[in-house]
Design a protein around this motif. Structure first.
Motif, mmCIF file in Angstrom:
data_model
loop_
_atom_site.group_PDB
_atom_site.id
_atom_site.type_symbol
_atom_site.label_atom_id
_atom_site.label_comp_id
_atom_site.label_asym_id
_atom_site.label_seq_id
_atom_site.Cartn_x
_atom_site.Cartn_y
_atom_site.Cartn_z
ATOM 1 N N GLY A 180 0.836 -1.194 0.000
ATOM 2 C CA GLY A 180 0.000 0.000 0.000
ATOM 3 C C GLY A 180 0.866 1.237 0.000
ATOM 4 N N GLU A 181 0.271 2.353 0.393
ATOM 5 C CA GLU A 181 0.995 3.621 0.440
ATOM 6 C C GLU A 181 1.141 4.054 1.886
ATOM 7 O OE1 GLU A 181 0.767 7.897 -1.882
ATOM 8 O OE2 GLU A 181 -0.057 6.102 -2.845
ATOM 9 N N GLU A 182 2.361 4.455 2.268
ATOM 10 C CA GLU A 182 2.626 4.853 3.650
ATOM 11 C C GLU A 182 2.229 6.307 3.897
ATOM 12 O OE1 GLU A 182 6.228 3.881 5.794
ATOM 13 O OE2 GLU A 182 6.769 2.416 4.244
ATOM 14 N N VAL A 183 1.753 6.561 5.103
ATOM 15 C CA VAL A 183 1.465 7.917 5.570
ATOM 16 C C VAL A 183 1.954 8.038 7.007
ATOM 17 C CG1 VAL A 183 -0.331 9.617 6.103
ATOM 18 C CG2 VAL A 183 -0.557 8.191 4.064
ATOM 19 N N SER A 184 2.549 9.181 7.334
ATOM 20 C CA SER A 184 2.965 9.469 8.707
ATOM 21 C C SER A 184 2.002 10.480 9.314
ATOM 22 C CB SER A 184 4.375 10.063 8.734
ATOM 23 O OG SER A 184 5.308 9.200 8.129
ATOM 24 N N VAL A 185 1.515 10.169 10.502
ATOM 25 C CA VAL A 185 0.651 11.109 11.216
ATOM 26 C C VAL A 185 1.213 11.320 12.609
ATOM 27 C CG1 VAL A 185 -1.655 11.586 12.092
ATOM 28 C CG2 VAL A 185 -1.383 10.430 9.897
ATOM 29 N N LEU A 186 1.482 12.574 12.936
ATOM 30 C CA LEU A 186 1.938 12.936 14.274
ATOM 31 C C LEU A 186 0.763 13.555 15.018
ATOM 32 C CD1 LEU A 186 4.351 13.693 12.045
ATOM 33 C CD2 LEU A 186 5.579 14.190 14.141
ATOM 34 N N ALA A 187 0.697 13.307 16.318
ATOM 35 C CA ALA A 187 -0.392 13.857 17.120
ATOM 36 C C ALA A 187 0.126 14.281 18.481
ATOM 37 C CB ALA A 187 -1.497 12.820 17.297
ATOM 38 N N PHE A 188 -0.376 15.421 18.965
ATOM 39 C CA PHE A 188 -0.109 15.828 20.341
ATOM 40 C C PHE A 188 -1.051 15.065 21.273
ATOM 41 C CE2 PHE A 188 1.121 19.718 17.962
ATOM 42 C CZ PHE A 188 2.419 19.857 18.425
ATOM 43 N N SER A 189 -0.537 14.668 22.440
ATOM 44 C CA SER A 189 -1.369 14.007 23.441
ATOM 45 C C SER A 189 -0.956 14.483 24.831
ATOM 46 C CB SER A 189 -1.206 12.485 23.371
ATOM 47 O OG SER A 189 -1.725 11.864 24.541
ATOM 48 N N SER A 207 3.865 17.280 2.804
ATOM 49 C CA SER A 207 2.622 17.416 3.548
ATOM 50 C C SER A 207 1.723 18.406 2.814
ATOM 51 C CB SER A 207 2.893 17.933 4.961
ATOM 52 O OG SER A 207 1.696 18.171 5.658
ATOM 53 N N PRO A 208 0.423 18.107 2.639
ATOM 54 C CA PRO A 208 -0.269 16.919 3.102
ATOM 55 C C PRO A 208 -0.105 15.750 2.132
ATOM 56 C CG PRO A 208 -1.828 18.343 1.983
ATOM 57 C CD PRO A 208 -0.491 19.061 1.960
ATOM 58 N N ALA A 209 -0.485 14.545 2.600
ATOM 59 C CA ALA A 209 -0.543 13.377 1.721
ATOM 60 C C ALA A 209 -1.972 13.282 1.189
ATOM 61 C CB ALA A 209 -0.177 12.112 2.492
ATOM 62 N N PRO A 210 -2.187 13.557 -0.097
ATOM 63 C CA PRO A 210 -3.561 13.604 -0.613
ATOM 64 C C PRO A 210 -4.324 12.288 -0.449
ATOM 65 C CG PRO A 210 -2.015 14.548 -2.193
ATOM 66 C CD PRO A 210 -1.196 13.912 -1.117
ATOM 67 N N ILE A 211 -3.608 11.165 -0.393
ATOM 68 C CA ILE A 211 -4.277 9.876 -0.218
ATOM 69 C C ILE A 211 -4.948 9.784 1.156
ATOM 70 C CG2 ILE A 211 -2.263 8.666 0.735
ATOM 71 C CD1 ILE A 211 -3.104 6.216 -0.919
ATOM 72 N N TYR A 212 -4.493 10.610 2.090
ATOM 73 C CA TYR A 212 -4.999 10.594 3.462
ATOM 74 C C TYR A 212 -6.178 11.559 3.552
ATOM 75 C CZ TYR A 212 -4.624 10.298 8.598
ATOM 76 O OH TYR A 212 -4.857 10.082 9.935
ATOM 77 N N LYS A 249 2.262 11.511 27.253
ATOM 78 C CA LYS A 249 2.252 12.962 27.042
ATOM 79 C C LYS A 249 3.378 13.318 26.083
ATOM 80 C CE LYS A 249 0.369 14.856 31.305
ATOM 81 N NZ LYS A 249 0.611 15.918 32.298
ATOM 82 N N GLY A 250 3.060 14.038 25.035
ATOM 83 C CA GLY A 250 4.085 14.425 24.067
ATOM 84 C C GLY A 250 3.542 14.308 22.666
ATOM 85 N N VAL A 251 4.411 13.912 21.749
ATOM 86 C CA VAL A 251 4.004 13.648 20.372
ATOM 87 C C VAL A 251 4.024 12.143 20.142
ATOM 88 C CG1 VAL A 251 4.734 13.786 17.946
ATOM 89 C CG2 VAL A 251 4.698 15.835 19.341
ATOM 90 N N LEU A 252 2.913 11.628 19.655
ATOM 91 C CA LEU A 252 2.837 10.227 19.245
ATOM 92 C C LEU A 252 2.852 10.194 17.725
ATOM 93 C CD1 LEU A 252 2.501 7.248 20.106
ATOM 94 C CD2 LEU A 252 0.028 7.586 19.870
ATOM 95 N N TYR A 253 3.806 9.443 17.183
ATOM 96 C CA TYR A 253 3.972 9.323 15.732
ATOM 97 C C TYR A 253 3.421 7.967 15.312
ATOM 98 C CZ TYR A 253 6.816 8.355 11.458
ATOM 99 O OH TYR A 253 7.263 8.010 10.217
ATOM 100 N N ALA A 254 2.476 7.963 14.399
ATOM 101 C CA ALA A 254 1.946 6.717 13.854
ATOM 102 C C ALA A 254 2.382 6.583 12.401
ATOM 103 C CB ALA A 254 0.425 6.697 13.949
ATOM 104 N N GLY A 255 3.161 5.539 12.124
ATOM 105 C CA GLY A 255 3.502 5.195 10.754
ATOM 106 C C GLY A 255 2.433 4.252 10.235
ATOM 107 N N LEU A 256 1.710 4.672 9.212
ATOM 108 C CA LEU A 256 0.547 3.930 8.729
ATOM 109 C C LEU A 256 0.783 3.384 7.330
ATOM 110 C CD1 LEU A 256 -2.134 6.607 9.689
ATOM 111 C CD2 LEU A 256 -1.392 4.670 11.090
ATOM 112 N N MET A 257 0.150 2.242 7.019
ATOM 113 C CA MET A 257 0.077 1.733 5.658
ATOM 114 C C MET A 257 -1.392 1.700 5.257
ATOM 115 S SD MET A 257 1.914 0.677 3.077
ATOM 116 C CE MET A 257 3.435 -0.181 3.535
ATOM 117 N N LEU A 258 -1.706 2.384 4.161
ATOM 118 C CA LEU A 258 -3.069 2.370 3.649
ATOM 119 C C LEU A 258 -3.181 1.206 2.668
ATOM 120 C CD1 LEU A 258 -3.726 6.195 3.113
ATOM 121 C CD2 LEU A 258 -3.712 4.844 5.213
ATOM 122 N N THR A 259 -3.740 0.099 3.137
ATOM 123 C CA THR A 259 -3.815 -1.132 2.347
ATOM 124 C C THR A 259 -5.208 -1.299 1.763
ATOM 125 O OG1 THR A 259 -4.627 -2.649 4.051
ATOM 126 C CG2 THR A 259 -2.277 -2.119 4.110
#
Length: 425
Positions: free
Chosen positions: A190-199, A232-237, A265-275
């Motif tokens: 699939g195509e990879e997307v990185s999403v960072l989030a504050f928590s 950024s942004p990833a249009p597929i997302y 607490k901090g930044v959580l980085y999720a490396g995703l595969m859109l399959t």
């Protein structure tokens, strides 16, 4: 207030650059920093993983906010030590940072809390791992369990590659202690997307999406690197996928970590595969990604200092994030030979001319001064980042600046952002 940024790479330059835009930032220090960061902050000659000396410095200088860039000090418990000393520090605790520090733990969390991911098995015994490969043929993914600076992943397209990866990690000591245990995962297409989030441990505020380019050469060829560029942004997302990821990945991860006694607490980085079968999590990281941060922070319009303080104080629910509608591209310029061996100390030409290009920032990663001359001091040396209303426009601006910069044997990928163009953005 006085701010200390821990680290000395491209991610840290981007953090210093964005933090410096806040009216709350009076003075910024960076340890150890680099030649580019030196233009915005006072660089302090303390290694990023020298936690005790960093704490002494922060106490002596009355630092009001410390921001941790790399994973090593997080894994070493820098947040716990600073917090115990009564200092405000942005980043997850040692227990929470284990979501990156142990890939096996991350997989266990995902499995327990229903977060979609690839099927896997973890091994510390070489023969057992090799036997698993006998019944699970390539393509397959072999990962060092611990921290390996973004390079402890082998995407094995043949059985021989998979076996070699297991051998080198479990008996060849390819990644030291990080490879004393391996996680073997099903290969996801699939195509990879990185999403960072504050928590802040409860509330999750996702950032805009990005796509990293991990392979060293154009067309995703060659070995994995720490990242050769991002956009950024990833249009597929799409907004629909973003909402799904918030509800099925990010919030369950933060809620699950809290239930496990690892409040995040901090930044959580999720490396995703859109399959074809939906979104799957490839990995979690416990900090800002590099080079995604350069592209993402170039679009952030909110006050980063305010957001980080809200994370620390558990007030993230009071905030929303404001973003530029423009696209951003970061192109990494690397030393010849990277990710293998490479020369250091090569004089870099054209930095001033590149920095004068419109809507462009040259973030330094592996650089230092020799006298007044900026020289290469790493594998990934610069991250040339540009913004424009369209991805094609950002690509054009970034590469126009890239072409003004040179040093002996430097190179870059010429296709950063190309995957996005099929979406007509």
């Amino acid at each position: 207030m006085k701010i200390l940024v821990v680290g000395g790479g491209g991610r840290e330059h981007a953090l210093v650059w964005k933090l410096a835009q806040s009216p709350l930032a009076d003075e910024i220090y960076c340890a150890p920093g680099n030649a580019g960061i030196a233009g915005l902050a006072e660089c302090v000659n303390i290694a990023a993983d020298d936690v005790d000396t960093l704490l002494e410095f922060a106490q002596a200088e009355n630092i009001g906010l410390t921001v941790v860039g790399p994973e090593a000090p997080l894994a070493a418990g820098i947040v716990d030590k600073f917090t115990a000393a009564g200092l405000k520090i942005f980043g997850p605790s040692q227990k929470a940072a284990m979501i990156e520090g142990s890939k096996a733990l991350a997989k266990e969390i995902m499995e327990k809390y229903g977060i979609p991911t690839a099927k896997y098995a973890a091994f510390d015994d070489k023969e057992a791992a090799l036997a698993y490969l006998d019944t699970n043929p390539a393509p397959i993914v072999v990962k060092a369990d611990g921290l390996a600076a973004g390079k402890g992943v082998v995407v094995a397209m043949t059985d021989a590659e998979a076996r070699e990866a297991v051998e080198s990690m479990l008996s060849g000591n390819a990644f030291g202690a990080a490879g004393a245990r391996v996680v073997i995962e099903e290969y996801l297409a699939g195509e990879e997307v990185s999403v960072l989030a504050f928590s802040d441990g409860q509330t999750v505020l996702p950032m805009v999406s990005a796509q990293d380019h991990k392979r060293v050469f154009d067309g995703d060829q060659g070995p994995n690197t720490g990242g050769m560029g991002a956009y950024s942004p990833a249009p597929i997302y799409t907004p629909e996928i973003a909402e799904q990821v918030l509800q099925q990945v990010l919030q369950p991860a933060v809620d699950g970590m809290r239930r496990e006694g690892r409040t995040y607490k901090g930044v959580l980085y999720a490396g995703l595969m859109l399959t074809d079968a939906g979104v799957k999590v490839l990995e979690f990281n416990a900090r800002f990604g590099d080079p995604e941060t350069q592209a993402v922070l170039a679009r952030l319009q909110s006050d980063l200092v305010e957001i980080m303080l809200a994370v620390i104080d558990g007030r993230l629910n009071e905030y929303t994030l404001e973003w530029s509608p423009d696209a951003a591209i970061c192109v990494v310029l690397a030393s010849g030979g990277y990710p293998g061996s490479y020369a250091k100390g090569q004089p870099i030409k054209g930095l001033s001319a590149a920095a004068e290009q419109p809507d462009t920032v040259v973030f330094h990663a592996g650089t230092k001064f020799i006298g007044q001359q900026v020289v290469s001091d790493g594998g990934r040396v610069l991250g040339v980042t540009a913004c424009a209303p369209t991805i094609q426009g950002a690509i054009d601006k970034a590469y126009a600046a890239v072409d003004l910069i040179s040093w002996q044997d430097c190179f870059c990928r010429r296709d950063i952002g190309a995957k996005a163009l099929k979406y007509k953005v």
